[in-house]
Scaffold this motif. Structure first.
Motif, PDB file in Angstrom:
ATOM      1  N   GLU A 153       0.834  -1.208   0.000  1.00 44.23           N
ATOM      2  CA  GLU A 153       0.000   0.000   0.000  1.00 44.23           C
ATOM      3  C   GLU A 153       0.868   1.258   0.000  1.00 44.23           C
ATOM      4  OE1 GLU A 153      -3.185   2.154   2.944  1.00 44.23           O
ATOM      5  OE2 GLU A 153      -3.219  -0.043   2.828  1.00 44.23           O
ATOM      6  N   CYS A 154       1.942   1.254   0.769  1.00 49.96           N
ATOM      7  CA  CYS A 154       2.878   2.387   0.782  1.00 49.96           C
ATOM      8  C   CYS A 154       3.492   2.596  -0.595  1.00 49.96           C
ATOM      9  CB  CYS A 154       4.020   2.151   1.777  1.00 49.96           C
ATOM     10  SG  CYS A 154       3.570   2.348   3.470  1.00 49.96           S
ATOM     11  N   ARG A 199       2.364   1.664  -3.513  1.00 47.11           N
ATOM     12  CA  ARG A 199       1.355   2.140  -4.475  1.00 47.11           C
ATOM     13  C   ARG A 199       1.092   3.636  -4.332  1.00 47.11           C
ATOM     14  NH1 ARG A 199      -0.946  -3.088  -3.749  1.00 47.11           N
ATOM     15  NH2 ARG A 199      -2.146  -2.382  -1.963  1.00 47.11           N
TER      16      ARG A 199
END
Length: 174
Positions: free
Chosen positions: A37-38, A40
């Motif tokens: 997530e980071c 992305r």
């Protein structure tokens, strides 16, 4: 430009399982999801050559630190030689605002020593290794952090901590 260092470590403060062990294959699935997530959400990534060989998402530019000069760049991969400041300046000049530092201990030490890290996302896995590398290769540092958030990622107690480096925040406030 904001540089966020992202790391996972054992509860005894080690980022590798053993002296030559990989730095993240032992991490939980929940850490892996938070990490992805980071990545992305980032505009670009700065990493060391060892970390780049193990972890890459070619949808964003990667600035790969190397001691070898003249390596050819290719699709979103820029081999860079120089100081941490030179590399950060290049990423800023290329227009990147939200940059992740995904290096290993050596790369972390370079950027921390030059005061280039603004924020740290640190996952603590509930494991003891006893032997391994520290986050910054035992480099002498004196950096104060401010805890911004704590998130429990799983039932075992994997924690995701978000810190802001006080020096970076104080410089921005003045």
């Amino acid at each position: 430009m904001k540089i966020t260092m992202v790391m996972v470590m054992s509860a005894d403060g080690l980022v590798t399982h053993g002296e030559d062990g990989p730095s993240f294959d032992w991490a939980s699935l929940e850490d892996r999801a938070a990490f992805l997530e980071c990545v992305r959400g980032a505009d670009a990534v700065i990493t060391g050559s060892g970390s780049f060989a193990a972890e890459k998402d070619m949808k964003r530019p990667y600035y790969v630190l190397t001691n070898r000069e003249g390596l050819p760049s290719f699709k979103n991969v820029f081999y860079v030689h120089g100081s941490a400041g030179d590399i950060a300046s290049r990423a800023a000049a290329d227009g990147h605002e939200n940059v992740l530092l995904l290096g290993g201990p050596k790369t972390n030490a370079l950027f921390l020593k030059e005061g280039l890290v603004d924020r740290v996302l640190l996952t603590i896995e509930p494991r003891f290794f006893g032997v391994g590398k520290t986050l910054s290769l035992g480099t002498m540092l004196d950096i104060h952090l401010q805890l911004c958030s704590v998130q429990r990622l799983n039932e075992r107690g994997t924690l995701l901590l978000e810190y802001e480096l006080l020096k970076a925040r104080e410089e921005k406030d003045s």
